[in-house]
Motif scaffolding. Structure first.
Motif, PDB file in Angstrom:
ATOM      1  N   LEU A  30      -9.699  15.629  52.293  1.00 13.85           N
ATOM      2  CA  LEU A  30     -10.612  16.870  53.898  1.00 13.85           C
ATOM      3  C   LEU A  30     -11.090  17.710  53.239  1.00 13.85           C
ATOM      4  O   LEU A  30     -10.923  17.540  52.205  1.00 13.85           O
ATOM      5  N   THR A  31     -12.139  18.135  54.056  1.00 16.57           N
ATOM      6  CA  THR A  31     -12.459  19.192  53.695  1.00 16.57           C
ATOM      7  C   THR A  31     -11.456  20.798  54.031  1.00 16.57           C
ATOM      8  O   THR A  31     -10.700  20.562  54.594  1.00 16.57           O
ATOM      9  N   ALA A  32     -11.798  21.444  53.138  1.00 14.73           N
ATOM     10  CA  ALA A  32     -11.335  22.297  53.070  1.00 14.73           C
ATOM     11  C   ALA A  32     -11.692  24.232  52.173  1.00 14.73           C
ATOM     12  O   ALA A  32     -13.018  23.277  51.286  1.00 14.73           O
ATOM     13  N   ILE A  49      -9.457  17.731  47.860  1.00 13.75           N
ATOM     14  CA  ILE A  49      -9.968  18.145  48.668  1.00 13.75           C
ATOM     15  C   ILE A  49     -11.569  18.424  48.537  1.00 13.75           C
ATOM     16  O   ILE A  49     -11.998  18.797  46.646  1.00 13.75           O
ATOM     17  N   LEU A  50     -12.201  18.229  49.233  1.00 12.42           N
ATOM     18  CA  LEU A  50     -13.647  18.643  49.447  1.00 12.42           C
ATOM     19  C   LEU A  50     -14.107  20.084  49.921  1.00 12.42           C
ATOM     20  O   LEU A  50     -13.957  21.044  50.777  1.00 12.42           O
ATOM     21  N   ILE A  51     -14.903  21.519  49.206  1.00  5.89           N
ATOM     22  CA  ILE A  51     -15.862  21.602  49.787  1.00  5.89           C
ATOM     23  C   ILE A  51     -16.474  21.873  50.158  1.00  5.89           C
ATOM     24  O   ILE A  51     -17.799  21.635  49.234  1.00  5.89           O
ATOM     25  N   GLY A  52     -16.667  21.309  51.135  1.00  6.57           N
ATOM     26  CA  GLY A  52     -18.454  20.799  51.488  1.00  6.57           C
ATOM     27  C   GLY A  52     -18.846  21.199  52.098  1.00  6.57           C
ATOM     28  O   GLY A  52     -18.240  22.846  52.208  1.00  6.57           O
ATOM     29  N   ASP A  53     -20.397  21.621  52.268  1.00  7.61           N
ATOM     30  CA  ASP A  53     -20.976  21.847  51.947  1.00  7.61           C
ATOM     31  C   ASP A  53     -21.237  22.687  53.497  1.00  7.61           C
ATOM     32  O   ASP A  53     -22.024  23.302  54.119  1.00  7.61           O
ATOM     33  N   SER A  54     -20.787  21.368  54.309  1.00 11.70           N
ATOM     34  CA  SER A  54     -20.304  21.750  56.161  1.00 11.70           C
ATOM     35  C   SER A  54     -20.014  23.413  55.885  1.00 11.70           C
ATOM     36  O   SER A  54     -19.410  23.955  57.797  1.00 11.70           O
ATOM     37  N   ALA A  55     -19.263  24.223  55.183  1.00 14.97           N
ATOM     38  CA  ALA A  55     -18.770  25.165  55.026  1.00 14.97           C
ATOM     39  C   ALA A  55     -19.842  26.277  55.892  1.00 14.97           C
ATOM     40  O   ALA A  55     -19.711  26.934  56.291  1.00 14.97           O
ATOM     41  N   ALA A  91     -16.481  20.095  44.482  1.00 15.64           N
ATOM     42  CA  ALA A  91     -17.112  21.349  45.248  1.00 15.64           C
ATOM     43  C   ALA A  91     -18.639  20.603  45.146  1.00 15.64           C
ATOM     44  O   ALA A  91     -19.185  20.399  45.188  1.00 15.64           O
ATOM     45  N   ASP A  92     -19.435  20.879  46.496  1.00 15.65           N
ATOM     46  CA  ASP A  92     -20.278  20.252  46.638  1.00 15.65           C
ATOM     47  C   ASP A  92     -21.557  21.834  46.548  1.00 15.65           C
ATOM     48  O   ASP A  92     -21.441  22.601  46.332  1.00 15.65           O
ATOM     49  N   MET A  93     -22.894  20.688  45.725  1.00 20.39           N
ATOM     50  CA  MET A  93     -23.358  21.959  44.786  1.00 20.39           C
ATOM     51  C   MET A  93     -24.571  21.960  46.388  1.00 20.39           C
ATOM     52  O   MET A  93     -25.248  21.389  47.093  1.00 20.39           O
ATOM     53  N   VAL A 121     -17.987  17.906  41.473  1.00 14.62           N
ATOM     54  CA  VAL A 121     -18.699  18.357  42.115  1.00 14.62           C
ATOM     55  C   VAL A 121     -19.474  17.745  42.449  1.00 14.62           C
ATOM     56  O   VAL A 121     -19.699  16.651  42.251  1.00 14.62           O
ATOM     57  N   LYS A 122     -19.946  17.993  44.059  1.00 18.82           N
ATOM     58  CA  LYS A 122     -20.498  16.479  44.196  1.00 18.82           C
ATOM     59  C   LYS A 122     -21.736  16.893  44.935  1.00 18.82           C
ATOM     60  O   LYS A 122     -22.335  17.931  44.677  1.00 18.82           O
ATOM     61  N   VAL A 123     -22.579  16.161  44.456  1.00 24.29           N
ATOM     62  CA  VAL A 123     -23.776  15.518  44.989  1.00 24.29           C
ATOM     63  C   VAL A 123     -24.784  15.383  46.099  1.00 24.29           C
ATOM     64  O   VAL A 123     -24.425  12.925  45.612  1.00 24.29           O
ATOM     65  N   ALA A 145     -21.044  11.356  43.734  1.00 20.56           N
ATOM     66  CA  ALA A 145     -22.320  10.938  44.022  1.00 20.56           C
ATOM     67  C   ALA A 145     -22.335  10.770  46.073  1.00 20.56           C
ATOM     68  O   ALA A 145     -21.176  11.066  46.799  1.00 20.56           O
ATOM     69  N   HIS A 146     -23.233  11.167  46.476  1.00 21.90           N
ATOM     70  CA  HIS A 146     -22.706  10.856  48.270  1.00 21.90           C
ATOM     71  C   HIS A 146     -24.551  10.369  48.693  1.00 21.90           C
ATOM     72  O   HIS A 146     -25.253  10.644  48.519  1.00 21.90           O
ATOM     73  N   LEU A 147     -24.286   9.690  49.640  1.00 18.48           N
ATOM     74  CA  LEU A 147     -25.238   8.835  50.063  1.00 18.48           C
ATOM     75  C   LEU A 147     -24.796   8.196  51.256  1.00 18.48           C
ATOM     76  O   LEU A 147     -24.538   8.716  51.694  1.00 18.48           O
ATOM     77  N   GLY A 211     -15.402   7.207  52.540  1.00 16.26           N
ATOM     78  CA  GLY A 211     -15.937   6.638  53.618  1.00 16.26           C
ATOM     79  C   GLY A 211     -15.688   8.012  55.110  1.00 16.26           C
ATOM     80  O   GLY A 211     -14.746   8.464  54.689  1.00 16.26           O
ATOM     81  N   ILE A 212     -16.892   8.601  55.252  1.00 15.94           N
ATOM     82  CA  ILE A 212     -16.723   9.172  57.040  1.00 15.94           C
ATOM     83  C   ILE A 212     -17.847   8.679  57.566  1.00 15.94           C
ATOM     84  O   ILE A 212     -18.615   8.621  57.053  1.00 15.94           O
ATOM     85  N   GLY A 213     -17.590   7.790  59.090  1.00 13.95           N
ATOM     86  CA  GLY A 213     -18.008   7.206  59.343  1.00 13.95           C
ATOM     87  C   GLY A 213     -18.971   5.613  58.787  1.00 13.95           C
ATOM     88  O   GLY A 213     -19.948   5.554  59.535  1.00 13.95           O
ATOM     89  N   LEU A 223     -13.270  13.355  56.450  1.00 14.13           N
ATOM     90  CA  LEU A 223     -13.064  14.320  57.244  1.00 14.13           C
ATOM     91  C   LEU A 223     -13.376  15.772  57.348  1.00 14.13           C
ATOM     92  O   LEU A 223     -12.806  16.052  55.996  1.00 14.13           O
ATOM     93  N   VAL A 224     -14.138  16.536  57.141  1.00 17.10           N
ATOM     94  CA  VAL A 224     -13.446  17.515  57.953  1.00 17.10           C
ATOM     95  C   VAL A 224     -12.694  18.149  58.534  1.00 17.10           C
ATOM     96  O   VAL A 224     -12.272  18.184  59.712  1.00 17.10           O
ATOM     97  N   CYS A 225     -12.008  19.248  57.928  1.00 21.03           N
ATOM     98  CA  CYS A 225     -10.846  19.631  58.208  1.00 21.03           C
ATOM     99  C   CYS A 225     -10.609  20.331  59.705  1.00 21.03           C
ATOM    100  O   CYS A 225      -9.497  19.896  60.515  1.00 21.03           O
TER     101      CYS A 225
HETATM  102  O1  KIV Z   1     -20.545  19.218  53.200  1.00 21.50           O
HETATM  103  C1  KIV Z   1     -18.735  18.212  53.534  1.00 21.50           C
HETATM  104  O2  KIV Z   1     -18.091  18.571  54.596  1.00 21.50           O
HETATM  105  C2  KIV Z   1     -19.790  16.684  53.250  1.00 21.50           C
HETATM  106  C3  KIV Z   1     -18.603  15.790  53.616  1.00 21.50           C
HETATM  107  C4  KIV Z   1     -19.242  15.621  55.466  1.00 21.50           C
HETATM  108  C5  KIV Z   1     -18.456  14.570  53.044  1.00 21.50           C
HETATM  109  O3  KIV Z   1     -20.616  16.804  52.552  1.00 21.50           O
END
Ligand code: KIV
Length: 273
Positions: A30-32, A49-55, A91-93, A121-123, A145-147, A211-213, A223-225
């Protein structure tokens, strides 16, 4: 009986994260973006836990992920790393840090690792960022990675629709998945692609797919928390399940608080000194 609050759980490292695929242990990610949420997710048993750039969207209120800066991402990543002791933390770059000079990409990833304390990191991207991925990985930094739908490319993609529906695109995605595996990435996020393609990618590479979707045949889900908790009310794409309605609960609690303050029923005697 050990409670979920006990600290006897082992930290999930990049090695453990990768091994989960071979063991058939599905990865719950999940993201946080902050300490309190990270601690709640961690203690509830999330694997990663993903610190997504969805922040950029759900913390700052921007329309896209593009405006968030490296400094802002490091700040959120530091907050999460302070709160999560067990989960693998990624963490997202942010946009613009890895798509040019690989030395610049490395410097940004090094800053993220040094200043935030995350594990990886995620790219976003495959062949387009191969030189940067190589340089970051060569420095000993684990990379996810993210595709598929890569939201940093929303302006080029023209929106947030399902990706790789055509054969040529699907082949490119498969080839990018093999490339990021070959370069040494420790995982791969697949966003908004047909389930059959996600299954094919998952079966074709040795690193875990998240996966997401992308259907339920990937090695894990993310998923985004705030979305899955029902806090981003009004946002309900097909792939999203609301596991709670926290948004409604917050609003009910706040409305009750407002009423009680106005009626002078809060605080009561037992809540006063
Ligand atoms: O930024 C994000 O939260 C993401 C996920 C949706 C995978 O990249």
């Amino acid at each position: 009986m050990a409670s979920y609050l006990s600290t006897d759980k082992k930290k999930i490292t990049a090695t453990r994260f990768m091994a989960m695929k071979g063991e058939g242990d599905k990865i719950a990610m999940l993201t946080a973006y902050d300490f309190t949420m990270a601690r709640l997710l961690d203690e509830a048993g999330v694997d990663a836990i993903l610190i997504g750039d969805s922040a950029s969207n759900v913390m700052i209120g921007n329309a896209t992920t593009l405006p968030i800066t490296l400094d802002q991402m490091i700040y959120h990543a530091r907050c999460v790393a302070n709160g999560a002791k067990h989960a693998f933390i990624v963490a997202d770059m942010p946009f613009g840090t890895v798509h040019g000079d690989p030395q610049v990409a490395l410097a940004a990833a090094v800053r993220m690792m040094k200043e935030s304390g995350v594990d990886a990191v995620k790219v976003e991207g495959g062949h387009q960022v191969a030189d940067s991925l190589k340089m970051i990985l060569d420095a000993g930094i684990p990379v996810v990675a993210h595709l598929g739908l890569t939201p940093q490319s929303v302006n080029k993609l023209g929106g947030y629709s399902v990706q790789a529906k055509e054969e040529a695109e699907a082949e490119q995605l498969l080839s990018d998945a093999r490339l990021v595996e070959e370069l040494g990435c420790c995982g791969l996020v697949l966003e908004k692609i047909p389930s059959a393609l996600a299954k094919q990618v998952t079966e074709s590479i040795s690193i875990p797919t998240i996966g997401i979707g992308a259907g339920n045949e990937t090695d894990g889900q993310v998923l985004v928390c705030t979305d899955m908790l029902g806090m981003t009310m009004g946002f309900k794409p097909k792939f999203l399940r609301h596991f709670a309605n926290v948004g409604v609960q917050i609003q009910e609690a706040v409305a009750t608080y407002c009423r009680e303050v106005k009626a002078q029923t809060f605080p009561n005697d037992s809540e006063s000194y």
